[in-house]
Scaffold this active site. Structure first.
Site, short mmCIF file in Angstrom:
data_model
loop_
_atom_site.label_atom_id
_atom_site.label_comp_id
_atom_site.label_asym_id
_atom_site.label_seq_id
_atom_site.Cartn_x
_atom_site.Cartn_y
_atom_site.Cartn_z
N LYS A 192 -10.18 -5.91 -1.29
CA LYS A 192 -10.57 -4.56 -0.90
C LYS A 192 -9.86 -3.59 -1.83
O LYS A 192 -8.70 -3.26 -1.66
CB LYS A 192 -10.17 -4.29 0.56
CG LYS A 192 -11.03 -3.24 1.30
CD LYS A 192 -11.00 -1.86 0.70
CE LYS A 192 -9.67 -1.17 0.96
NZ LYS A 192 -9.67 0.23 0.38
N GLY A 243 0.19 -0.07 -2.79
CA GLY A 243 -0.28 1.30 -2.60
C GLY A 243 0.83 2.20 -2.11
O GLY A 243 2.01 1.95 -2.39
N SER A 244 0.47 3.22 -1.38
CA SER A 244 1.44 4.22 -0.95
C SER A 244 2.34 3.66 0.15
O SER A 244 1.99 2.71 0.87
CB SER A 244 0.72 5.46 -0.44
OG SER A 244 0.09 5.20 0.80
N VAL A 285 0.72 4.10 3.82
CA VAL A 285 -0.30 3.09 4.14
C VAL A 285 0.34 1.71 4.23
O VAL A 285 -0.01 0.91 5.10
CB VAL A 285 -1.44 3.11 3.11
CG1 VAL A 285 -2.44 2.01 3.39
CG2 VAL A 285 -2.12 4.47 3.11
N GLY A 286 1.28 1.44 3.34
CA GLY A 286 1.95 0.14 3.36
C GLY A 286 2.64 -0.13 4.67
O GLY A 286 2.63 -1.27 5.18
N GLU A 336 3.89 -3.86 -1.71
CA GLU A 336 4.57 -3.15 -2.81
C GLU A 336 4.14 -1.70 -2.73
O GLU A 336 2.95 -1.39 -2.77
CB GLU A 336 4.20 -3.77 -4.16
CG GLU A 336 4.76 -5.16 -4.36
CD GLU A 336 6.28 -5.20 -4.31
OE1 GLU A 336 6.92 -4.18 -4.63
OE2 GLU A 336 6.84 -6.26 -3.95
N GLU A 376 7.87 10.51 -3.71
CA GLU A 376 7.15 10.11 -4.91
C GLU A 376 6.01 11.09 -5.14
O GLU A 376 5.13 11.24 -4.30
CB GLU A 376 6.60 8.69 -4.74
CG GLU A 376 5.88 8.19 -5.97
CD GLU A 376 5.28 6.82 -5.75
OE1 GLU A 376 5.39 5.96 -6.64
OE2 GLU A 376 4.67 6.61 -4.68
#
Length: 461
Positions: A166, A215-216, A219-220, A237, A363
Site C-alpha cells: 500500500k 512514514g510519519s 501515522v506510525g 521507521e 520534523e
C-alpha cells in the site's frame, strides 16, 4: 505524509508533478477496505506455493526483477522525477540501488534458516528453523518510491512470504510500474498493489500477518498500536530531527559541502536529512561562513535538470509548512527559488533559534536547518540528544579517537563520521531510536529475520 489534493478520508486521489502541478500522472479511486481484504486473501492463498517452490525459484525470480529494473532504469528514473520531484541524479541513483537491493536479496533464499543442537541428555536432535509469517503488509512513503518498497518486499519474498503493498498516494504511478515489473515475473498473487489512503492501510493492518511501515511519526504510532493489538510483528521507521556535529579540527569546507547537501538535497525530503547543525567551540564562525555560502550556492530548480540538487516540495501544503517556520527566526542564508508553477522552497540556514521552537522539536521535512553553538563535544552530544527523535547523527572531525569517545553518548540508531547524515547502506541494518523507530531494524540480514519467526523442533527417536 498527506495526499496532495484530497483530505485524509478521500476515496479518490490525484497524483501531480510537483514541478508542474498541471501535469497529472494518476487519477484513481481507492478500492476500499473489502477489496484490500480480498487482496490479502489472494496473497495468503498464493503463499504456500511460493514458499514450497524452493530456494532456487525464489532466488531466480528476485534476480529477474533486478534485471528488469535495470532494463527499465531510464524510464523509472524519469517517472520518479515527474511524480515525486526527485532530482534526476538522485532518481538514477535510487533506481540503481533498487536493482542492487533485489539482487542482494536474491541470495537470501540460500542462507541457512536455522541450526542443529545436541540435546541436554539422551539421543535426539534439537533444531531451530526460521519460517515466513505468511502475508507481509507493506505501507510505504512517497519520497523513495522504488527503493523503500523494494527493501521491504525483496527480503519478505526471499523468506517465502507473499506481499501486499500500500504505497503513499503521491507515489501511485511509481508503485504501479514497480508492481507491473514484479508481476511479470512472480506467480499470481505473490505481489499485489493496493492503492489508496487510510481505509486501505487500516484494512491491511487488520488482515496481514506481518507489517512493515515507513512514514510519519503520527501515522506510525497508529500502525504500531493496531498491529500490537492483533499480536502480529510490526516495524515502523518514522521521523528524524538529525544533527550534524562539527568539531574545530574538522575540514570545514568539506563538512559544509556535506551538510548543505544533507539539508537541501531532494528539498530536505528525507528522514535522514540534516535539520540541526551543531558547531563546537571555535568551529562556529568558520562553519557559519562556509555553510552559509554552500547553502546559497545549491542549485534549485527543475528536477529533470542534471545540475539540480534541490527540487520542489511534494505538495503545496508541504511548501507552506516549510514557509511557516521562517517567521520568528533569524535567516542566516537562503538560496533562490525558480519562477514557475512548482512547489519550491529555498534552501535556508537559520540561527539564534529560541528554545521551544518547532525547528528544535519537530520534523519539518523541508530544506531548512538551524545552526546551533556548543561549548564542547559533550555539550554537542547533549544538544543532539535533546529531541524526541534518534535516527542519525553525522560527526565531522579529524580526530577519530575523540569522535569515537564522544559518540558513545549519542542516542541515534546510526552515526556517520565525516559523511553526510543522508545515505543508506542497504546491506546493513537501518533504523533509529526513540520516536524514530519501533521494532526490529530494516535491511541486511535484519530484514530477513524480521520477516520470519523462529521455531524450535525437538526430535527424539
Amino acid at each position: 505524509m498527506t495526499t496532495q489534493q484530497k483530505p485524509a478520508d478521500a476515496t479518490s486521489f490525484v497524483s501531480r508533478n510537483p514541478a508542474d502541478p498541471s501535469d497529472v500522472l494518476a487519477e484513481f479511486t481507492a478500492p476500499g477496505a473489502l477489496a484490500t481484504a480480498d487482496a490479502t486473501d489472494r496473497a495468503r492463498a498464493a503463499q504456500p506455493g511460493w514458499l514450497h517452490g524452493g530456494a532456487a525459484a525464489r532466488s531466480s525470480a528476485l534476480s529477474a526483477i533486478a534485471g528488469a529494473v535495470e532494463a527499465a532504469a531510464d524510464e523509472l528514473a524519469a517517472l520518479a522525477v515527474r511524480e515525486v520531484g526527485k532530482p534526476i541524479a538522485e532518481a538514477r541513483a535510487e533506481v540503481a540501488r533498487t536493482a542492487a537491493i533485489w539482487r542482494y536479496y536474491a541470495q537470501a533464499p540460500y542462507e541457512p534458516t536455522g541450526a542443529v543442537h545436541e540435546t541436554a541428555a539422551g539421543p535426539g536432535l534439537l533444531l531451530t528453523r526460521r519460517r515466513p509469517h505468511g502475508v507481509a503488509g507493506l505501507i510505504t512513503p512517497w519520497n523513495f518510491p522504488f527503493a523503500i518498497p523494494s527493501w521491504k518486499a525483496a527480503p519478505a519474498l526471499a523468506a517465502g512470504n507473499t506481499v501486499v503493498l500500500k504505497p503513499a498516494p503521491e507515489a501511485t504511478a511509481c508503485a504501479l510500474r514497480l508492481t507491473e515489473i514484479a508481476q511479470q515475473i512472480l506467480p499470481s498473487g505473490v505481489f499485489t498493489l493496493v492503492p489508496g489512503g487510510p481505509a486501505e492501510g487500516g484494512a491491511l493492518l487488520s488482515t496481514a500477518d506481518v507489517v512493515s511501515f515507513t512514514g510519519s511519526t503520527a501515522v506510525g504510532a497508529t500502525v504500531v498500536r493496531a498491529a500490537t493489538a492483533r499480536g502480529i510483528p510490526v516495524q515502523a521507521e518514522m521521523g528524524g530531527l538529525n544533527a550534524a556535529i562539527v568539531l574545530p579540527d574538522a575540514d570545514i569546507e568539506r563538512a559544509a559541502a556535506h551538510i548543505a547537501s544533507a539539508i537541501a538535497g531532494y528539498a530536505g525530503q528525507k528522514c535522514t536529512a540534516t535539520s540541526r547543525v551543531i558547531a563546537v567551540g571555535a568551529a562556529l564562525e568558520p562553519l557559519r561562513e562556509a555553510l552559509a555560502e554552500a547553502v546559497r550556492a545549491l542549485p534549485v530548480g527543475d528536477p529533470a535538470d542534471p545540475a539540480t540538487v534541490c527540487g520542489p516540495l511534494i505538495s503545496a501544503w508541504a511548501r507552506d509548512r516549510v514557509g511557516a517556520v521562517h517567521g520568528d527566526v533569524a535567516v542566516l542564508a537562503a538560496g533562490a527559488t525558480p519562477d514557475g508553477p512548482g512547489w519550491y522552497a529555498a534552501p535556508t540556514l537559520v540561527e539564534k533559534v529560541p528554545q521551544g521552537h518547532r525547528l528544535l522539536g519537530e520534523e519539518v521535512f523541508g530544506p531548512i536547518a538551524a545552526l546551533l553553538p556548543a561549548d564542547d563535544l559533550a555539550d554537542a552530544v547533549r544538544i543532539s540528544n535533546s529531541v524526541p527523535y534518534g535516527l542519525v547523527t553525522s560527526v565531522h572531525t579529524a580526530d577519530l579517537g575523540a569522535a569515537l569517545h564522544g559518540l558513545d553518548g549519542l542516542d541515534t540508531g546510526m552515526v556517520r563520521v565525516n559523511a553526510p547524515s543522508t545515505g543508506v547502506d542497504f546491506h546493513l541494518p537501518f533504523g533509529g531510536a526513540k520516536a524514530s523507530a519501533h521494532g526490529p531494524r530494516e535491511q541486511g540480514h535484519a530484514a530477513t529475520e524480521f520477516f520470519t519467526s523462529s521455531r524450535t523442533y525437538t526430535l527424539t527417536p
